[in-house]
Write an enzyme that holds these catalytic residues in place. Structure first.
Site, PDB file in Angstrom:
ATOM      1  N   ALA A  56       0.833  -1.207   0.000  1.00  0.00           N
ATOM      2  CA  ALA A  56       0.000   0.000   0.000  1.00  0.00           C
ATOM      3  C   ALA A  56       0.863   1.251   0.000  1.00  0.00           C
ATOM      4  CB  ALA A  56      -0.935  -0.011   1.206  1.00  0.00           C
ATOM      5  N   TYR A  57       1.892   1.246   0.815  1.00  0.00           N
ATOM      6  CA  TYR A  57       2.773   2.412   0.920  1.00  0.00           C
ATOM      7  C   TYR A  57       3.510   2.650  -0.387  1.00  0.00           C
ATOM      8  CZ  TYR A  57       6.358   5.475   2.944  1.00  0.00           C
ATOM      9  OH  TYR A  57       7.194   6.527   3.231  1.00  0.00           O
TER      10      TYR A  57
END
Length: 245
Positions: free
Chosen positions: A153-154
């Site tokens: 996600a990051y």
């Protein structure tokens, strides 16, 4: 309004970590700084006091950078306190970790809101308000190159930041404003260290030729370069990671 002849910077996420180091480094170059925070007002006030004690100019301002009104108020503070904005350093972000197969979609939504929408919101304002000769500096991560597990996600959110940076640089043609991204490697900040064992931290630190984690000040040097003398560097992602990737 306390207008100054100094360059003026807004540093988001400046209450700690890379943001705080960047605010202090820019102030050391004679830049007036708006020290943004979103929760840790005491730490932001401490940063302002440190800058003032060294003879610099700074003011703290809080708010959710992904909210248009709160972000606009941040730029208003810069205008009222110092007369305008020359530099945006956008360090604010979040980094929850989880394997993609187990990633909570609500967490994903939060990451995208803060890291992607937040970048669009503050970059939009900077594109409209930064003065000629200015600089917009976003923060990404070397994880976009390292592709480590649990960072899906990051990394996805910061890949978007890198794409937005190059496009905005090209859209500001003729404005004499540079737009770049700094992509730190593993850096000894609370955001990075949280939840990691000493053994894991040592393993990660050994992945670069210097065999240590980066320090916030290492990253702030690259920020200061892009904020000032680096006028021919534009639309770039600068990896600042000691050779880890």
């Amino acid at each position: 309004m306390t207008s100054t002849s100094e360059r003026v910077a807004i540093v988001t996420g400046a209450s700690g970590g890379i943001g705080r180091a960047s605010a202090l480094r820019l102030a050391a170059d004679g830049t007036a700084v708006v020290v943004h925070y979103n929760g840790n007002k005491d730490r932001a006030d401490e940063t302002v006091a440190t800058i003032a004690a060294s003879g610099g100019h700074a003011v703290a301002a809080g708010g959710d950078i992904a909210d248009e009104e709160a972000a606009a108020a941040l730029f208003d503070v810069a205008k009222r306190a110092f007369g305008g904005v020359d530099v945006l350093v956008h360090t604010a972000g979040i980094m929850p970790l989880a394997p993609i197969a187990q990633l909570d979609l609500e967490v994903l939504d939060r990451v995208l809101r803060v890291n992607v929408r937040g970048t669009v919101v503050v970059d939009q304002l900077a594109a409209r308000l930064v003065r000629p000769g200015g600089a917009i500096i976003n923060l990404s991560t070397s994880i976009t190159r390292l592709q480590a597990p649990a960072y899906g996600a990051y990394a996805a959110s910061k890949g978007a930041v890198e794409a937005l940076t190059l496009i905005l640089a090209r859209e500001l043609r003729g404005r004499d404003i540079t737009v770049n991204t700094v992509a730190p490697g593993p850096t000894a900040t609370p955001l990075f260290l949280e939840g990691k064992s000493p053994e894991l931290i040592e393993q990660i630190a050994n992945n670069n030729p210097f065999q240590r984690l980066g320090y916030p000040g290492d990253i702030a040097e690259a920020v200061a370069f892009l904020a000032g003398p680096a006028r021919w560097v534009n639309g770039q992602t600068i990896f600042v990671n000691g050779g880890a990737a």
